[in-house]
Scaffold this motif. Structure first.
Motif, PDB file in Angstrom:
ATOM      1  N   HIS A  81      -5.395  -2.467  -9.088  1.00  0.00           N
ATOM      2  CA  HIS A  81      -6.416  -2.170  -8.060  1.00  0.00           C
ATOM      3  C   HIS A  81      -7.586  -3.146  -8.167  1.00  0.00           C
ATOM      4  O   HIS A  81      -8.101  -3.635  -7.150  1.00  0.00           O
ATOM      5  N   ASN A 117       2.444   7.044  -6.622  1.00  0.00           N
ATOM      6  CA  ASN A 117       1.451   8.024  -7.082  1.00  0.00           C
ATOM      7  C   ASN A 117       1.785   9.432  -6.594  1.00  0.00           C
ATOM      8  O   ASN A 117       1.631  10.404  -7.338  1.00  0.00           O
ATOM      9  N   ILE A 163      -2.170   0.376 -13.558  1.00  0.00           N
ATOM     10  CA  ILE A 163      -2.571   0.764 -12.205  1.00  0.00           C
ATOM     11  C   ILE A 163      -4.006   0.316 -11.925  1.00  0.00           C
ATOM     12  O   ILE A 163      -4.304  -0.295 -10.897  1.00  0.00           O
ATOM     13  N   ILE A 218      -4.057  -6.788  -0.633  1.00  0.00           N
ATOM     14  CA  ILE A 218      -3.036  -6.337  -1.576  1.00  0.00           C
ATOM     15  C   ILE A 218      -2.101  -7.498  -1.885  1.00  0.00           C
ATOM     16  O   ILE A 218      -1.383  -7.977  -1.007  1.00  0.00           O
ATOM     17  N   MET A 240       2.539   1.759  -3.441  1.00  0.00           N
ATOM     18  CA  MET A 240       1.655   2.317  -4.469  1.00  0.00           C
ATOM     19  C   MET A 240       1.385   3.796  -4.198  1.00  0.00           C
ATOM     20  O   MET A 240       1.437   4.639  -5.099  1.00  0.00           O
ATOM     21  N   MET A 241       1.105   4.115  -2.944  1.00  0.00           N
ATOM     22  CA  MET A 241       0.797   5.501  -2.612  1.00  0.00           C
ATOM     23  C   MET A 241       1.996   6.407  -2.884  1.00  0.00           C
ATOM     24  O   MET A 241       1.840   7.541  -3.343  1.00  0.00           O
ATOM     25  N   ARG A 281       0.814  -1.195   0.000  1.00  0.00           N
ATOM     26  CA  ARG A 281       0.000   0.000   0.000  1.00  0.00           C
ATOM     27  C   ARG A 281       0.864   1.268   0.000  1.00  0.00           C
ATOM     28  O   ARG A 281       0.627   2.188  -0.770  1.00  0.00           O
ATOM     29  N   TYR A 339       2.100  -1.753  -7.541  1.00  0.00           N
ATOM     30  CA  TYR A 339       2.813  -1.158  -8.681  1.00  0.00           C
ATOM     31  C   TYR A 339       3.698  -0.029  -8.167  1.00  0.00           C
ATOM     32  O   TYR A 339       3.438   0.566  -7.125  1.00  0.00           O
TER      33      TYR A 339
END
Lengths: 409, 399
Positions: A296, A268, A292, A305, A264-265, A261, A309
Motif C-alpha cells: 500500500h 482481504n 500488505i 496501483i 487486493m480487495m 485493486r 498482493y
C-alpha cells in the motif's frame, strides 16, 4: 509384474503385455477472486465463481505419468516418490473414471500413476491444483479422451480438487460455479477468459513466508466458514458476481489499476470471512500483514496501483505486477526482507542481479523496516503460462520393465 | 475572585460485547448499528474529572493528565459543555461563566487502553453535577456524552448497557442513546481479565478507521443491516438469563466480525497481531477442553485482549495465562496480587498443559494483566478530591 499368457497361443514367443503411458506437466494458478466454500460437497461445486492466473510451468509444476496395463494387478499411485494408498480415494477415482468414460481408447487394465511436483513442500504452496490438473490431463492423453461439450474435462478435474479445473487452461481462467451448484455439477467448469499471450507483461512474485504452525486444511476450513460465517454467505451471493464482471473487464482491457485493486480487495475479503468463521481461521500472519502494508505504501507513493498482493490459505504473498515494475518491487522486497541464503533466495538469478543493482528512491527506503532474517524464506519470480503440456515419453516416471515408480526426489 | 462552583466525579470505561464500528452521521456522531457493553469497575480503571466554573474565569481551560490542552475548535468538548449547560435547572445561573476542567485517568497510556469513553462520560457527568442539570427525557445525557465520544454514552450507566442507534441515525441524534439492560448487581459473577499485549506499531485511530470501513467495506454494511440487530436481541436475553455459554459465544463472534470488517476495509486495518491471535487460539482450546464456554475473548481497536469469564473460573484462567505468557517481573505482571498468588498456586491439569504446549510465547508478549469486574456508572466524589484549586481556579493535578 505378473506375466500373463496371451490368449493367442499361436504366437511362438509370449510377449509381455503393453504398458501404455503418457507423461504430462501441469501448472498451478493463483486466484484473484477466491474460491472459498462448497455448495455441494459430493459434487465439489463452489458457492461463488472464481478466477485465476495460470502460472508458467518453468518453476512450479506437477509432472505426472499415467500408465495402464493388463499386467498391472492393482491401481497404484506414487506421489513424490512415495507410494500412496488409493483405498477410498474418491478424488483419484473421480478423475480416472470420469476421463476413462470419455476415452476413445478403451484400455483395459489397472493404472499405475506417478507424480511429483516442483513446489517445495516446506513452502506450503498449494500443489493440489497442479496435481489434479496433471492427473486429469494425463488420463485424457492416455485414454485419448474427447469432451462431449467444451469444459467437460474441467468438471472432472474439479472433482479431484476444486481449483484444479482452472489449471486446465493457460492465462486468465474463470471457474463458473454453474447454474445450480447445489444439485448440478455438469456446468460448474473452467472457462478461459484470455490466453497467456493476451497480457504478457503480467508478472508474479511469490514471497514464501516463514510459518511455525500448520495451516487449517482448505477443505475443512471452508466447510466451517460456510457453516458459521454470515459474511461469507453475503459475499458469495451479493459481492462476487459483480467483482468477477469487473475483473474480467479489467484484464481484457489490460487495466492494472482496476485488476490490482479488485485482487487486493478480494484477498482481504476472503481472509475476512475466515476471521468471521467460528472458530476463526487465521491464514495470514504478521509478516503477511507487513507485506500488505508495504505494498500500500509503495502504491501510494506512486499514486497508482503497481503491485497487487493476494494470499491464499497460508501466509505466502503473491505480488502481481507488470514487467516494467518487477525489478524495483523485487529490490524493495529484498531490502525489507534480507537473507543471507545467497543465490538460492531468488528463483531467477538474472532478476536478482538486476534488483541488487537497482537504486531505490529515498522515499521508498524510508518505508523499509528491516525484518528478521528468514521472515521471507524465498522469492519466486514468474509469469503467466499455458495449460497442461504433454511431455516426451522419454520422461516417463514409470519403469517400463517393472511397471513401478522410478522417480525419487 | 467570585465564587467557584465545582463538581468532581469519576467515570468508568466499558468493553463492548457487540461492537460499534461505523458512523451513520459524522456531525451527529450516531452509529450504523446498536452496540452493548459491560461497564467495568472503577477501582482499577477510571477517569477522574473536576468541572468548575466562575464569573472570575477569563477563558475556558482544560487540563488532561496535568497538561494544558487547547480548546480551540474542540467540537467534542463544547458539545458536552453546551449540551449539559442547556439542561441546568436554574436557568441563567451560569450564563457567561467560563469553565476550568481538569481530568486524569488511571489507564496507563502505554497500555493503549481506550480512555475516551471514560473521559467523556466523566466530562458529561461532571458538567451535569456542576450545573445541576436535569434530563428532559431519560437517556438525554447519554446523547450528549455520545457527541463527545460515541461509546462514552454507555459509560453513563453501570452493568450491561446498550447504545440504541435510534430510529433515524442518519438525520436524528435525539434518540441515539444508552439504555441500561441490567445493573452490575444482576450478574455479579462476571469477571474481566485484560491482557495488555505488546505492539510495535501505532494503531489506526478509531474515528479514521471506521470512516474508511464505512466507505469501503460491503461486509460492514451487511453486518449493520442484517446481523447486529438479532445479535443484540440474543445477547441481551443471554445476559438477563445469566447464560454465559450464549453470552460468550456471541461476544467472541462479534469481536471477530468487527475485525473481519476491518480486514475487508481498503486499505485493510489490522488491530490484532499474532499475539492476539495466539490468545484467541488458546481460549478456543481451553473452552473445547472444558466442553463449554468458560472464557470469551473480545478485542477493540488494538491488540489487547479482554477475557470475560465467571468468578469460579477466574483463577484457572489466570493460571493458564501465567503459564502461557512468561514475564520478566512477576510482582508487577498481575494487577491484583491476591489473585496472582492464588493463580500461581493453582494446579492446571496435565492434559490441559499438554494441549497448550504448542503455543510458544516470548517474554513480554503479554505485558500486564488487569483483573476486574462489572461496576456502576459515574460517581460524585467528595470536594476534597477536587483537581481544581477552589480558591485560585488552577489545576492541582500532576501526573
Amino acid at each position: 509384474i505378473k506375466e500373463k499368457m496371451t490368449l493367442d497361443e499361436s504366437s511362438s514367443s509370449s510377449k509381455a503385455p503393453t504398458i501404455h503411458h503418457v507423461t504430462v506437466s501441469a501448472p498451478t494458478n493463483i486466484a484473484c477472486v477466491k474460491y472459498w466454500g462448497k455448495a455441494s460437497i459430493p459434487l465439489n461445486t463452489p458457492i461463488n465463481d472464481s478466477v485465476s492466473i495460470t502460472l508458467q510451468q518453468r518453476d512450479l509444476k506437477a509432472v505426472t505419468t499415467a500408465s495402464c496395463s493388463t499386467a498391472f494387478e492393482t491401481d497404484e499411485l506414487w506421489l513424490n516418490g512415495a507410494k500412496v494408498s488409493l483405498d477410498g480415494n474418491r478424488r483419484f477415482y473421480n478423475c480416472l473414471n470420469g476421463v476413462r468414460a470419455l476415452g476413445k481408447k478403451k484400455l483395459e487394465g489397472k493404472v499405475h500413476v506417478s507424480s511429483y511436483n516442483t513446489f517445495p513442500t516446506a513452502a506450503g504452496l498449494a500443489s493440489s491444483a497442479a496435481g489434479y490438473a496433471a492427473l486429469v490431463y494425463a488420463f485424457k492423453e492416455l485414454f485419448d479422451a474427447v469432451e462431449e461439450y467444451e469444459g467437460q474435462l474441467s468438471t472432472i478435474a474439479r472433482q479431484g480438487s476444486g481449483s484444479a479445473c482452472r489449471s486446465l487452461y493457460g492465462g486468465f481462467v474463470a471457474w463458473r460455479k454453474g447454474s445450480d451448484p447445489y444439485t448440478e455439477g455438469k456446468d460448474s467448469m473452467a472457462v478461459q477468459i484470455a490466453p497467456e499471450t493476451h497480457w504478457p507483461e503480467i508478472r508474479a512474485l511469490i514471497l514464501v513466508v516463514s510459518d511455525a504452525k500448520k495451516d487449517t486444511s482448505s477443505t475443512k476450513g471452508m466447510s466451517t466458514s460456510v457453516a458459521t460465517s454470515k459474511l461469507l454467505a453475503h459475499r458469495a451471493s451479493q459481492i462476487v458476481p459483480e467483482r468477477m464482471e469487473q475483473i474480467e473487464k479489467a484484464f481484457l482491457a489490460k487495466d492494472f489499476e482496476a485488476f490490482g485493486r479488485i485482487t487486493m480487495m478480494d484477498s482481504n475479503q476472503f481472509h475476512a470471512t475466515c476471521l468471521d468463521t467460528y472458530p476463526p481461521i487465521f491464514y495470514m500472519n504478521d509478516i503477511s500483514k507487513s507485506i500488505i502494508s508495504l505494498v500500500h505504501k509503495y502504491n501510494d507513493l506512486y499514486g497508482e496501483i503497481r503491485a497487487a498482493y493476494t494470499f491464499d490459505a497460508g501466509p505466502n504473498a503473491v505480488l502481481y505486477t507488470l514487467e516494467k515494475y518487477q525489478v524495483e518491487i523485487l529490490a524493495f522486497m529484498l531490502k525489507c526482507f534480507p537473507s543471507s541464503i545467497g543465490d538460492d533466495f531468488v528463483s531467477n538469478s538474472e532478476l536478482a542481479k538486476q534488483a541488487s543493482e537497482c537504486e531505490l528512491k529515498p522515499e521508498l527506503l524510508e518505508f523499509v523496516q528491516v525484518a528478521e532474517e528468514g521472515d521471507v524464506k524465498k522469492i519466486y519470480c514468474t509469469e503467466s503460462g499455458p495449460g497442461p503440456q504433454r511431455l516426451d515419453d522419454g520422461l516417463c516416471l514409470i519403469d517400463l520393465e517393472t511397471g513401478l515408480n522410478k522417480y525419487s526426489p | 475572585m467570585s465564587e467557584i462552583f465545582s463538581a468532581t466525579v469519576s467515570a468508568p470505561t466499558n468493553i463492548a460485547c457487540i461492537k460499534y464500528w461505523g458512523k451513520a452521521s459524522i456531525p451527529l456522531n450516531t452509529p450504523i448499528n446498536d452496540s452493548v457493553s459491560v461497564t467495568l469497575h472503577q477501582k482499577d480503571l477510571k477517569a477522574v474529572t473536576t468541572a468548575s466554573c466562575s464569573a472570575s474565569f477569563k477563558e475556558d481551560k482544560l487540563w488532561l493528565n496535568g497538561i494544558p490542552v487547547s480548546l480551540e475548535g474542540n467540537k467534542r468538548f463544547y458539545s458536552c459543555l453546551n449540551g449539559v449547560k442547556a439542561l441546568a435547572k436554574e436557568k441563567g445561573k451560569f450564563d457567561g461563566m467560563k469553565v476550568h476542567v481538569s481530568s486524569y485517568n488511571t489507564f496507563p497510556t502505554a497500555a493503549g487502553l481506550a480512555s475516551s469513553a471514560a473521559g467523556y462520560a466523566a466530562l458529561t457527568f461532571a458538567f451535569k453535577e456542576l450545573f445541576d442539570a436535569k434530563e428532559d427525557y431519560e437517556g438525554q445525557l447519554s446523547t450528549i456524552a455520545r457527541q463527545g465520544s460515541g461509546s462514552a454514552c454507555r459509560s453513563l450507566y453501570g452493568g450491561f448497557v446498550a447504545w440504541r442507534k435510534g430510529n433515524d441515525p442518519y438525520n436524528n441524534g435525539e434518540d441515539s442513546m444508552a439504555v441500561q439492560i441490567a445493573p452490575e448487581s444482576h450478574w455479579p459473577e462476571i469477571r474481566a481479565l485484560i491482557l495488555v499485549v505488546s505492539d510495535k506499531k501505532k494503531d489506526t485511530s478509531s474515528t479514521k478507521g471506521m470512516s474508511t470501513s464505512v466507505a469501503t467495506s460491503k461486509l460492514l454494511a451487511h453486518r449493520a443491516d442484517s446481523i447486529v440487530a438479532k445479535r443484540m436481541e440474543d445477547i441481551e436475553k443471554a445476559y438477563l438469563r445469566k447464560d454465559f455459554e450464549s453470552f460468550g459465544k456471541i461476544t467472541m463472534m462479534d469481536s471477530n466480525q468487527f475485525h473481519a470488517t476491518c480486514l475487508d476495509t481498503y486499505p485493510p486495518i489490522f488491530y490484532m497481531n499474532d499475539i492476539s491471535k495466539g490468545v484467541i487460539q488458546l481460549i478456543h482450546k481451553y473452552n473445547e477442553f472444558c466442553g463449554e464456554i468458560r472464557a470469551a475473548y473480545t478485542f477493540d481497536a488494538g491488540p489487547n485482549a479482554v477475557l470475560y469469564t465467571l468468578e469460579k473460573y477466574q483463577i484457572e484462567i489466570l493460571a493458564l495465562v501465567l503459564h502461557c505468557y512468561p514475564c520478566s517481573d512477576k510482582s508487577a505482571f498481575v494487577s491484583n496480587s491476591k489473585l496472582a498468588e492464588e493463580a500461581r498456586a493453582f494446579k492446571l491439569s496435565d492434559e490441559l498443559v499438554d494441549l497448550v504446549a504448542v503455543n510458544h510465547a516470548s517474554v513480554g508478549d503479554v505485558k500486564v494483566v488487569y483483573c476486574t469486574e462489572s461496576g456502576p456508572g459515574p460517581l460524585r466524589l467528595d470536594e476534597k478530591e477536587s483537581l481544581i484549586d477552589l480558591v485560585t481556579g488552577d489545576n492541582l493535578y500532576n501526573a
